[in-house]
Design a protein around this motif. Structure first.
Motif, PDB file in Angstrom:
ATOM      1  N   VAL A 136      -5.262 -20.642 -37.606  1.00  0.00           N
ATOM      2  CA  VAL A 136      -5.286 -19.830 -38.827  1.00  0.00           C
ATOM      3  C   VAL A 136      -4.211 -18.752 -38.775  1.00  0.00           C
ATOM      4  N   CYS A 137      -4.042 -18.126 -37.619  1.00  0.00           N
ATOM      5  CA  CYS A 137      -3.003 -17.087 -37.477  1.00  0.00           C
ATOM      6  C   CYS A 137      -1.613 -17.674 -37.684  1.00  0.00           C
ATOM      7  N   ALA A 162     -23.476 -13.657 -16.222  1.00  0.00           N
ATOM      8  CA  ALA A 162     -23.559 -14.221 -17.575  1.00  0.00           C
ATOM      9  C   ALA A 162     -22.594 -13.533 -18.536  1.00  0.00           C
ATOM     10  N   TRP A 163     -22.379 -12.231 -18.330  1.00  0.00           N
ATOM     11  CA  TRP A 163     -21.468 -11.485 -19.214  1.00  0.00           C
ATOM     12  C   TRP A 163     -20.040 -12.016 -19.137  1.00  0.00           C
ATOM     13  N   SER A 164     -19.639 -12.532 -17.986  1.00  0.00           N
ATOM     14  CA  SER A 164     -18.288 -13.081 -17.859  1.00  0.00           C
ATOM     15  C   SER A 164     -18.088 -14.289 -18.774  1.00  0.00           C
ATOM     16  N   ARG A 165     -19.174 -14.989 -19.161  1.00  0.00           N
ATOM     17  CA  ARG A 165     -19.074 -16.115 -20.093  1.00  0.00           C
ATOM     18  C   ARG A 165     -19.022 -15.644 -21.545  1.00  0.00           C
ATOM     19  N   LEU A 166     -19.531 -14.448 -21.805  1.00  0.00           N
ATOM     20  CA  LEU A 166     -19.538 -13.918 -23.173  1.00  0.00           C
ATOM     21  C   LEU A 166     -18.276 -13.125 -23.488  1.00  0.00           C
ATOM     22  N   LEU A 167     -17.622 -12.595 -22.467  1.00  0.00           N
ATOM     23  CA  LEU A 167     -16.455 -11.740 -22.670  1.00  0.00           C
ATOM     24  C   LEU A 167     -15.314 -12.449 -23.405  1.00  0.00           C
ATOM     25  N   PRO A 168     -14.968 -13.717 -23.090  1.00  0.00           N
ATOM     26  CA  PRO A 168     -13.911 -14.391 -23.851  1.00  0.00           C
ATOM     27  C   PRO A 168     -14.219 -14.481 -25.346  1.00  0.00           C
ATOM     28  N   ALA A 169     -15.499 -14.721 -25.690  1.00  0.00           N
ATOM     29  CA  ALA A 169     -15.853 -14.803 -27.110  1.00  0.00           C
ATOM     30  C   ALA A 169     -15.628 -13.471 -27.803  1.00  0.00           C
ATOM     31  N   LEU A 170     -15.981 -12.361 -27.147  1.00  0.00           N
ATOM     32  CA  LEU A 170     -15.757 -11.040 -27.740  1.00  0.00           C
ATOM     33  C   LEU A 170     -14.280 -10.780 -27.981  1.00  0.00           C
ATOM     34  N   ILE A 171     -13.448 -11.186 -27.042  1.00  0.00           N
ATOM     35  CA  ILE A 171     -12.012 -10.963 -27.191  1.00  0.00           C
ATOM     36  C   ILE A 171     -11.451 -11.778 -28.346  1.00  0.00           C
ATOM     37  N   VAL A 172     -11.832 -13.045 -28.448  1.00  0.00           N
ATOM     38  CA  VAL A 172     -11.317 -13.882 -29.543  1.00  0.00           C
ATOM     39  C   VAL A 172     -11.787 -13.346 -30.892  1.00  0.00           C
ATOM     40  N   ILE A 173     -13.055 -12.958 -30.979  1.00  0.00           N
ATOM     41  CA  ILE A 173     -13.584 -12.413 -32.238  1.00  0.00           C
ATOM     42  C   ILE A 173     -12.880 -11.114 -32.597  1.00  0.00           C
ATOM     43  N   GLY A 174     -12.617 -10.286 -31.599  1.00  0.00           N
ATOM     44  CA  GLY A 174     -12.023  -8.982 -31.872  1.00  0.00           C
ATOM     45  C   GLY A 174     -10.547  -9.015 -32.175  1.00  0.00           C
ATOM     46  N   LEU A 175      -9.801 -10.012 -31.648  1.00  0.00           N
ATOM     47  CA  LEU A 175      -8.347  -9.967 -31.734  1.00  0.00           C
ATOM     48  C   LEU A 175      -7.724 -11.121 -32.512  1.00  0.00           C
ATOM     49  N   LEU A 176      -8.382 -12.271 -32.568  1.00  0.00           N
ATOM     50  CA  LEU A 176      -7.750 -13.443 -33.168  1.00  0.00           C
ATOM     51  C   LEU A 176      -8.484 -14.007 -34.367  1.00  0.00           C
ATOM     52  N   PRO A 234       4.305 -10.272 -31.909  1.00  0.00           N
ATOM     53  CA  PRO A 234       4.000  -9.617 -30.629  1.00  0.00           C
ATOM     54  C   PRO A 234       2.495  -9.461 -30.404  1.00  0.00           C
ATOM     55  N   TRP A 235       1.784  -9.091 -31.460  1.00  0.00           N
ATOM     56  CA  TRP A 235       0.327  -8.962 -31.341  1.00  0.00           C
ATOM     57  C   TRP A 235      -0.313 -10.314 -31.035  1.00  0.00           C
ATOM     58  N   PHE A 236       0.129 -11.347 -31.713  1.00  0.00           N
ATOM     59  CA  PHE A 236      -0.445 -12.679 -31.503  1.00  0.00           C
ATOM     60  C   PHE A 236      -0.192 -13.170 -30.085  1.00  0.00           C
ATOM     61  N   VAL A 237       1.018 -12.937 -29.566  1.00  0.00           N
ATOM     62  CA  VAL A 237       1.340 -13.373 -28.201  1.00  0.00           C
ATOM     63  C   VAL A 237       0.468 -12.638 -27.191  1.00  0.00           C
ATOM     64  N   GLY A 238       0.336 -11.309 -27.362  1.00  0.00           N
ATOM     65  CA  GLY A 238      -0.504 -10.551 -26.436  1.00  0.00           C
ATOM     66  C   GLY A 238      -1.953 -10.960 -26.497  1.00  0.00           C
ATOM     67  N   ALA A 239      -2.483 -11.143 -27.716  1.00  0.00           N
ATOM     68  CA  ALA A 239      -3.877 -11.538 -27.858  1.00  0.00           C
ATOM     69  C   ALA A 239      -4.107 -12.943 -27.313  1.00  0.00           C
ATOM     70  N   SER A 240      -3.141 -13.839 -27.530  1.00  0.00           N
ATOM     71  CA  SER A 240      -3.283 -15.206 -27.015  1.00  0.00           C
ATOM     72  C   SER A 240      -3.262 -15.213 -25.493  1.00  0.00           C
ATOM     73  N   ALA A 241      -2.372 -14.404 -24.909  1.00  0.00           N
ATOM     74  CA  ALA A 241      -2.325 -14.331 -23.448  1.00  0.00           C
ATOM     75  C   ALA A 241      -3.641 -13.797 -22.891  1.00  0.00           C
ATOM     76  N   LEU A 242      -4.186 -12.766 -23.524  1.00  0.00           N
ATOM     77  CA  LEU A 242      -5.459 -12.198 -23.075  1.00  0.00           C
ATOM     78  C   LEU A 242      -6.590 -13.214 -23.198  1.00  0.00           C
ATOM     79  N   ALA A 243      -6.663 -13.894 -24.359  1.00  0.00           N
ATOM     80  CA  ALA A 243      -7.729 -14.880 -24.553  1.00  0.00           C
ATOM     81  C   ALA A 243      -7.588 -16.044 -23.585  1.00  0.00           C
TER      82      ALA A 243
END
Length: 565
Positions: free
Chosen positions: A179-180, A93-107, A193-202
């Motif tokens: 928004v970004c 179940a955590w694997s489904r929540l992890l993408p949301a944490l990344i988007v909230i934290g970085l984008l 550069p930050w946006f590209v890295g965060a987008s790739a991660l998300a």
């Protein structure tokens, strides 16, 4: 939250120490277990996210990134088939929540995006944990046993809710990315550069959720493997970008600190802006200072100036103790947010001192303009009075003189010319007196012939004292300048006549944007009260009036006025 940041690294390293060796022993049900280099990429990504969390400011975003980094390998525990079934279910179940944490934290920077992503992540994780039974999935990969926390009879709705969670997460991520991208061009340039890295991660975390809806997941599947590697690369790239920015910020802070130490206690106006240009390597940088009393920005000389974004120029406001101090106008190549953070207390104090000086100069300039407006208004009133006398009282007295003359002609026939002649002479004298008064209030010839023509008329009307004219500028000036110059020249000639001068010379020229008039006479040097009474009017126009004796005898009256006053 600060205490939590201190615990992030120990907790994260502890979880890594537990999950990494365990993942290595699960070659068939994990990504990291299928190849050693994939496991090391996961570990590197986890350490990178922990580094990002440690370097970023405290807040919800930093907390989300910290949790993501600490639990980066937790989804791999879903493949621990011999371990506790509850732990595997939670990890899955955590694997489904992890993408949301990344988007909230970085984008995500808008509340709507945060709500969408959080709702999607929680919905997907809850559905996977409580409503989905992997045992009923013929294409299951990591977990294929019964779900120990399953709510019976809800597997069908659980699949739909899991898909709805994916849709919400994707929508929130796209909203956050939009928004970004909608931010200013300069800010986007620095954050690219930050946006590209965060987008790739998300994308590396969100796309597998979409793929699971149409095809089974497996480490050997090239599409899933590309997403896995994209997520790891994005995490590492983010850490490198942040470290690079922090090092650049530190170098800039050192340069600005050195600049603060080199500045004098009271630098010349504009010196601080020049030093900042050299420090940030932007020769087009300009500093605008906030003038509180005027409620606008001014330059170092106190002149009103724009402080708005235009073209490739960006504006970074500078505050001290919560109050606006200045605005730095710089090119897009300069990171405005980083520049503001790098300004130390000493430079902010120097900017505040410069602001106080610029604001005071702005007040002086406004006072000068106010005095000029008062003089201009007085000149307009003088001109109005002259027109009223010329068109009103003077014309009526002229009419009266004609009537007296006609009456005198009739009386002459009766042999009594005495009273009529005296009345006619009196009316003529009254007319001349009104003309002199009107000319003294405002010489009408100024409006018709300009300053040079009015001075020529003044010289020709001086029959008892010769007035010679040398060179005089033929240009037209503003009303207050021409009127003030004329009044000074007329007063100087009148004073020379009163002091029994035998000759007067008037000359003038323009120099450095100023009108310079010299009136010389050969009378005994001394005070010229009629002239000096005009000093306040001259100073109101930012001019200078001096009366000084000549070495060869006589007196020189010098007037200097800005040509644009």
């Amino acid at each position: 939250m600060r205490a939590f940041r201190l615990l992030v690294w120990p907790l994260g390293l502890g979880l890594l120490a537990f999950t990494a060796p365990l993942t290595r022993r699960l070659p068939d049900t994990t990504y990291g277990g299928s190849a050693w280099w994939l496991l090391w990429s996961e570990v590197a990504a986890a350490l990178a996210l922990l580094t990002v969390a440690a370097l970023r400011p405290l807040g919800v975003g930093g907390l989300a990134v910290a949790v993501s980094g600490a639990t980066w390998l937790v989804p791999e525990l879903a493949g621990w088939t011999s371990g506790p079934a509850v732990l595997s279910a939670v990890a899955d179940a955590w694997s489904r929540l992890l993408p949301a944490l990344i988007v909230i934290g970085l984008l995500a920077s808008s509340r709507a995006a945060v709500v969408l992503v959080a709702a999607g992540g929680l919905l997907g994780a809850a559905a996977r944990l409580l409503l989905v039974d992997p045992f009923l999935d013929p294409d299951c990969w990591r977990r294929c046993d019964h779900n120990p926390v399953l709510i019976p009879g809800m597997t069908g709705p659980g699949r739909w809710l899991e898909a709805a969670g994916v849709v919400l997460t994707v929508s929130g991520a796209l909203w956050a990315a939009g928004v970004c991208l909608s931010r200013g061009r300069g800010r986007l340039l620095h954050e690219l550069p930050w946006f590209v890295g965060a987008s790739a991660l998300a994308a590396g975390l969100i796309v597998p959720g979409i793929l699971r809806l149409v095809r089974p997941e497996a480490a050997a599947d090239s599409a899933y493997l590309v997403c896995f590697l994209l997520a790891q690369a994005g995490a590492v790239a983010l850490a490198l970008v942040l470290i690079r920015d922090r090092l650049g910020q530190r170098r800039l802070s050192r340069r600005l600190a050195r600049l603060a130490g080199e500045l004098e206690s009271a630098p010349a106006p504009g010196a601080l802006a020049g030093a900042l240009r050299d420090a940030v390597a932007d020769h087009g940088l300009q500093v605008r200072y906030w003038a509180p009393a005027r409620a606008w920005y001014v330059n170092a000389e106190g002149e009103a100036a724009e402080a708005t974004t235009a073209g490739d120029r960006q504006v970074t406001p500078v505050r001290r103790r919560g109050q606006p101090v200045a605005a730095l106008m710089h090119s897009e190549a300069v990171n405005g947010e980083g520049l503001d953070q790098a300004l130390g207390a000493a430079l902010r104090l120097a900017l505040e001192n410069e602001q106080l000086r610029a604001a005071a100069l702005a007040e002086l300039r406004e006072l000068q303009l106010s005095r000029s407006r008062i003089v201009e208004r007085a000149q307009l009133e003088r001109r109005r009075l002259e027109r009223n006398l010329h068109d009103g009282a003077q014309q009526r007295v002229v009419s009266l003189a004609l009537l007296v003359r006609m009456l005198g002609q009739r009386l002459n026939g009766d042999g009594q010319p005495g009273p009529a002649a005296r009345a006619e002479a009196l009316t003529r004298a009254t007319v001349e007196e009104l003309r002199r008064v009107a000319r003294g209030i405002y010489p009408a010839v100024l409006a018709d012939a300009g300053l040079s023509g009015a001075v020529l008329d003044l010289a020709e009307s001086s029959t008892d004292l010769p007035v010679s004219l040398d060179t005089l500028p033929a240009g037209q000036y503003t009303g207050p300048v021409e009127t003030t110059a004329y009044l000074v020249i007329a007063a100087a000639i009148a004073e020379a006549r009163r002091r029994d001068a035998t000759q007067v010379s008037v000359s003038g020229h323009e120099r450095d944007g100023r009108l310079v008039i010299d009136v010389r006479d050969d009378a005994t040097p001394g005070l010229r009260p009629t002239v000096t009474e005009l000093a306040d009017q001259v100073r109101a126009l930012a001019g200078e009036l001096t009366v000084e004796p000549e070495n060869s005898g006589g007196t020189r009256v010098r007037l200097e006025l800005p040509c644009g006053s």
